[in-house]
Design an enzyme around this catalytic site. Structure first.
Site, PDB file in Angstrom:
ATOM      1  N   ASN A   1       0.844  -1.193   0.000  1.00 42.72           N
ATOM      2  CA  ASN A   1       0.000   0.000   0.000  1.00 42.72           C
ATOM      3  C   ASN A   1       0.882   1.246   0.000  1.00 42.72           C
ATOM      4  OD1 ASN A   1      -2.780   1.257   0.433  1.00 42.72           O
ATOM      5  ND2 ASN A   1      -1.629   2.177   2.107  1.00 42.72           N
ATOM      6  N   GLU A   2       0.643   2.125  -0.965  1.00 43.88           N
ATOM      7  CA  GLU A   2       1.378   3.392  -1.039  1.00 43.88           C
ATOM      8  C   GLU A   2       2.872   3.168  -0.801  1.00 43.88           C
ATOM      9  OE1 GLU A   2      -2.001   6.720   0.066  1.00 43.88           O
ATOM     10  OE2 GLU A   2      -0.630   6.080   1.664  1.00 43.88           O
TER      11      GLU A   2
ATOM     12  N   GLU B   1      -7.797   5.996  -3.926  1.00 42.56           N
ATOM     13  CA  GLU B   1      -8.175   6.657  -2.679  1.00 42.56           C
ATOM     14  C   GLU B   1      -8.359   8.148  -2.921  1.00 42.56           C
ATOM     15  OE1 GLU B   1      -5.592   6.203   0.663  1.00 42.56           O
ATOM     16  OE2 GLU B   1      -5.247   4.067   0.332  1.00 42.56           O
TER      17      GLU B   1
ATOM     18  N   LYS C   1      -8.376   8.434  12.976  1.00 43.48           N
ATOM     19  CA  LYS C   1      -9.767   8.490  13.447  1.00 43.48           C
ATOM     20  C   LYS C   1     -10.475   9.779  13.048  1.00 43.48           C
ATOM     21  CE  LYS C   1      -8.410   9.813  18.196  1.00 43.48           C
ATOM     22  NZ  LYS C   1      -6.969   9.474  18.055  1.00 43.48           N
TER      23      LYS C   1
END
Length: 689
Positions: A157-158, A315, A364
Site C-alpha cells: 500500500n502506497e 483513494e 480516526k
C-alpha cells in the site's frame, strides 16, 4: 500482464464505472459487518479494498496463520455482489517481526533508526522482511488466487510513502550492487560522478556508501543515483510480490501510486509499465496556494502514466484528512466536484479512504463515506448521490481525454533540480511546474502530462518548465518536434545538465541553446522581496539571466536592474516551428497570456469557458462528453448542445451550470483523428508580432 489489457471497469465485476472504498472490517465487531454491506449497496459501492493492513490479523505470531475472518468478509461481499480489491497485507510488518528482527527497521541519513509503532517500518532492501512478506503473499495467493469475489490484487500500500529512502548497511550493499549493474566498473562510476572533485575518487566498490549525512555538501550525482536506486528498490519489491501472485493467480495486479505534491521519491514513469491497471491516491492539499489546480495536475499526470487510457482513483476523501497542519472539511458540493474532476480527466473509477470512519488510531479524524455522524449527515447523502451519478454516467466507461497541449514532467529532474548548491534555494521544481500548469488550467486548456522522450507528434504545443536535467536523446525529441512544425515553451534553468548531473558547456540553457536561439552566460537569482520590472510593467521575480540573442527575438525585456534591455522572454523560429523561452519567474497573468499566444500561433483550438468553470472533454462511443464543473458561487453558462446526463435534460445551444454544481453533456461532434491534429499543427501559421 500490463495496463494495456486490463480495463478499470472490469474491476467492478459488472463493467460499470467503479465506485469503491477501503474497508477495514478488522477494526469492527463482526456484528457490524452486515450493516456495512447493506449500506455499501445503498450507496452503490461495487468494489471494496480489504486486507490492506491485515498482516497482524492474518499472522498474529510467526508462522501462525488464520484466515477465518478474511474468508467470512470475502464471502459476505461476494454474496452481495461487491467485488474485492484484495490487499496482500504486507504494507506494515506486525510487532512480532520487528521484535524478532530489528535489523529490518529503516535507517535515516543521520544513522538513527525509525522504530515500529506507525506504519511501513521496514527497509525496502531487507531480505529478512522480503522473506516473511513473500511467505504471507504466497499463502494469500494460494488461498484466494481464483476467488470469485476478487477482481484485482493490491500489492502492499502506497509503497514508499514513509520508507522510500533507507541508509542502513543492507541498503548500502544493495546500492553498490545497483551501481555495479549501472556502471560495470568503478572507473566508469568515477567518471559519471565526477569524483575527481574534492578527492572523492573510489578504488573499490566497498568504499561506496549511500549519501549519508555529511559535514558539507554531498556529491550531487551520488544523491541522484541513490534516488534512482531507492525508486528501483521499491519497484523490485513490488515485482517480487507480483511474481508470487502470478504463480497462483491470473487476476490483475496493481498498487496505489501517490501522484501528489508532497510525494516525490518514486519515478512512476518507470513503474507504470509494470501495472495491470494504473491506480492513484490523491488528497486535496490545503498547504498549497491552489489545491484544486494541483488535483487536476495529479489527475492529468496519472492519465499520462496510463498512456491516455482510463485509470483508477484508488483513494481520495469525502472530507478532511488527518495529516495536514489544518485538516479542512469539504464544503457543500466540493466532494462531488473533486470526484467528478478526476472522472473528467480520465478516471473510470472513484474510491475513497475509507468506508467507515475509524474510532481509534491516528486516522480516526480522517473522513469516510460513512462518517462518525452516521447516515443522518450531509456526507452520507452526498456519497449516495455520487453513487447515483456514476450509474447515470456509466456510458463514459472506456472513453478517453484528448489534448493538444503537453507538459513535460520528470521525477529525476525534480530530484536533481532541488538539490543544494544551486544558484537559488528560492526556486523549486514543482512550484515552477505548477505555475506553468496553472496558467494552462486557467486558460481552459486540457493538458497531457508526459515523460521526457515521450512521442509528441499528436500535440501542437509542448510546455517544458524548469527541466534542469534532460538526456540528449530526450532533448532531441523536443527539438525534432519543433523542427517538424510544433511549438515549445521552455522556462528557465532547463537543459542545464545531462543524466549524470554534468553541466553542458558552451553557455546555458545547454541542451536547448540552439533550439531557443539564445545564449546565457550567467544566472542572477533575485531576492524574493526585490523583483525586477519588465518593459510591459509587470514584475520579474526570483530569477534573471545575462542572456543574449543568437537567432531569437525579444518579446519582453528587463526595464530595471543591472541588465536593463536584456531579453527576459524570447521567441525563436526553428525549422517549421517556434520555441519560446522565459528567463525569469513571470507574473501569473503574463505567463498565461504568453502561453495563450504560443497556443494560438501553434494552432491550438482555444475553449470558450467562463472564469471559474472548469471544462474537460472525454471522447468515445462516437460521442464527446463535456464535463463542466462550476467552482464559483454563481451560475455559469457554456455553449453546448446535447443531452445532460446527470439531469437527463436536452440542451440546445447553452447549458446553465448552477453554482457549485457539475454538468456532463453528451454531444455528437465530428472528431478529428490524430493525423488531423498533427496536420493542423503543421499548417498553423505564425503570428506577426
Amino acid at each position: 500482464m500490463n495496463s494495456s489489457n486490463t480495463t478499470v471497469t472490469e474491476l467492478s465485476g459488472s463493467g460499470d464505472l467503479v465506485y469503491g472504498c477501503d474497508y477495514n472490517p478488522e477494526q469492527w465487531d463482526p456484528a457490524v459487518w452486515p450493516e456495512d454491506i447493506r449500506l455499501m449497496k445503498e450507496a452503490g459501492v461495487n468494489l471494496a479494498a480489504i486486507n490492506i493492513f491485515g498482516w497482524a490479523e492474518l499472522e498474529p505470531a510467526d508462522g501462525v496463520l488464520t484466515f477465518d475472518r478474511l474468508d467470512e468478509v470475502l464471502a459476505l461481499l461476494h454474496a452481495n455482489g461487491i467485488s474485492v480489491n484484495l490487499g496482500t497485507g504486507t504494507s506494515s510488518p506486525p510487532p512480532w517481526l520487528t521484535a524478532q528482527h530489528p535489523e529490518i527497521l529503516p535507517q535515516m541519513a543521520d544513522g538513527t533508526r525509525r522504530w515500529p509503532g506507525g506504519r511501513q517500518a521496514w527497509c525496502p532492501s531487507s531480505p529478512v522482511f522480503r522473506e516473511h512478506a513473500l511467505r504471507l503473499v504466497e499463502q494469500m495467493a494460494q488461498r484466494y488466487g481464483s476467488h470469485p469475489a476478487v477482481t484485482v490484487w493490491h500489492v502492499s500500500n502506497e509503497l514508499g510513502c514513509h520508507n522510500a529512502l533507507c541508509y542502513c548497511d543492507i541498503s548500502a550493499a544493495a546500492f553498490r550492487t545497483w551501481l555495479q549493474r549501472r556502471y560495470t566498473t568503478v572507473e566508469e562510476l568515477n567518471r559519471a560522478w565526477g569524483t575527481s572533485f574534492w578527492s572523492q575518487r573510489y578504488s573499490d566498490w566497498a568504499q561506496i556508501l549511500p549519501p549519508r549525512a555529511t559535514i558539507s555538501a554531498l556529491n550531487p550525482t551520488q544523491e541522484l543515483d541513490f534516488q534512482r536506486f531507492s525508486s528501483d528498490a521499491l519497484l523490485d519489491y513490488y515485482q517480487a510480490e507480483a511474481a508470487v501472485i502470478r504463480d497462483h493467480s491470473s487476476i490483475p495486479i496493481t498498487t496505489n501510486f501517490m501522484v501528489a505534491a508532497h510525494i516525490r521519491n518514486q519515478d512512476y514513469w518507470s513503474w507504470a509499465p509494470e501495472m495491470d491497471v494504473i491506480a492513484n491516491d490523491h488528497y486535496l492539499d490545503h498547504r498549497l496556494d491552489a489545491p484544486l489546480v494541483e488535483l487536476a495536475f495529479a489527475a492529468d499526470t496519472t492519465r499520462g502514466l496510463a498512456q491516455g487510457k482510463p485509470w483508477l482513483l484508488m483513494e481520495h476523501s469525502t472530507g478532511a484528512v488527518n495529516w495536514q497542519p489544518r485538516n479542512i472539511a469539504k464544503g457543500p458540493g466540493e466532494m462531488v466536484r473533486n470526484s467528478l474532476g478526476h472522472l473528467a480527466r480520465g478516471a473510470d473509477g472513484l474510491c475513497f479512504f475509507q468506508w467507515r470512519a475509524s474510532l481509534q488510531g491516528s486516522e480516526k479524524f480522517h473522513s469516510a463515506m460513512l462518517p462518525h455522524a452516521g447516515t443522518d449527515s450531509q456526507t452520507w447523502r452526498d456519497v449516495v448521490g455520487l453513487g447515483a451519478s456514476l450509474r447515470k454516467l456509466r456510458e463514459l466507461a472506456g472513453t478517453t481525454v484528448h489534448a493538444e497541449v503537453a507538459l513535460v514532467f520528470s521525477w529525476e529532474a525534480w530530484w536533481a533540480h532541488d538539490q543544494e548548491s544551486h544558484p537559488s534555494g528560492d526556486v523549486s521544481y514543482l512550484s515552477q511546474v505548477h505555475a506553468a500548469y496553472t496558467a494552462l488550467w486557467e486558460a481552459g486548456l486540457t493538458v497531457d502530462v508526459v515523460a521526457p522522450g515521450a512521442p509528441l507528434s499528436r500535440y501542437k504545443l509542448v510546455v517544458v518548465p524548469n527541466l534542469y536535467l534532460i538526456r540528449d536523446e530526450h532533448a532531441a525529441v523536443i527539438r525534432d518536434f519543433v523542427d517538424d512544425g510544433g511549438s515549445a515553451f521552455v522556462t528557465f534553468f532547463s537543459g542545464i545538465v545531462d543524466e549524470n548531473e554534468r553541466v553542458r558547456p558552451g553557455g546555458y540553457p545547454g541542451a536547448f541553446r540552439d533550439l531557443l536561439g539564445i545564449r546565457t552566460e550567467e544566472f542572477f537569482p533575485l531576492d524574493p522581496a526585490h523583483p525586477l520590472t519588465l518593459d510591459n510593467g509587470s514584475p520579474a521575480s526570483l530569477w534573471s539571466e545575462a542572456l543574449r540573442l543568437t537567432s531569437a527575438e525579444a518579446i519582453l525585456s528587463y526595464a530595471t536592474g543591472n541588465h536593463v534591455g536584456t531579453p527576459a522572454v524570447t521567441r525563436n523560429h526553428f525549422g517549421a516551428g517556434e520555441a519560446w523561452y522565459a528567463a525569469t519567474v513571470l507574473d501569473s497573468g503574463v505567463l498565461k497570456d504568453l502561453l495563450l499566444r504560443a497556443a494560438v500561433t501553434a494552432g491550438v483550438v482555444l475553449p470558450e469557458v467562463q472564469s471559474g468553470l472548469e471544462s474537460v472533454t472525454r471522447r468515445g462511443n462516437g460521442h464527446e462528453y463535456v464535463f463542466l464543473i462550476n467552482h464559483t458561487t454563481e451560475d455559469r453558462k457554456h455553449r453546448v448542445s446535447g443531452l445532460e446526463l446527470l439531469t437527463d435534460e436536452a440542451v440546445s445551444g447553452v447549458v446553465v451550470v448552477p453554482a457549485g454544481a457539475v454538468r456532463v453533456v453528451r454531444t455528437t461532434p465530428e472528431i478529428s483523428d490524430t493525423h488531423g491534429l498533427a496536420q493542423g499543427r503543421k499548417d498553423a501559421g505564425h503570428d506577426s508580432h
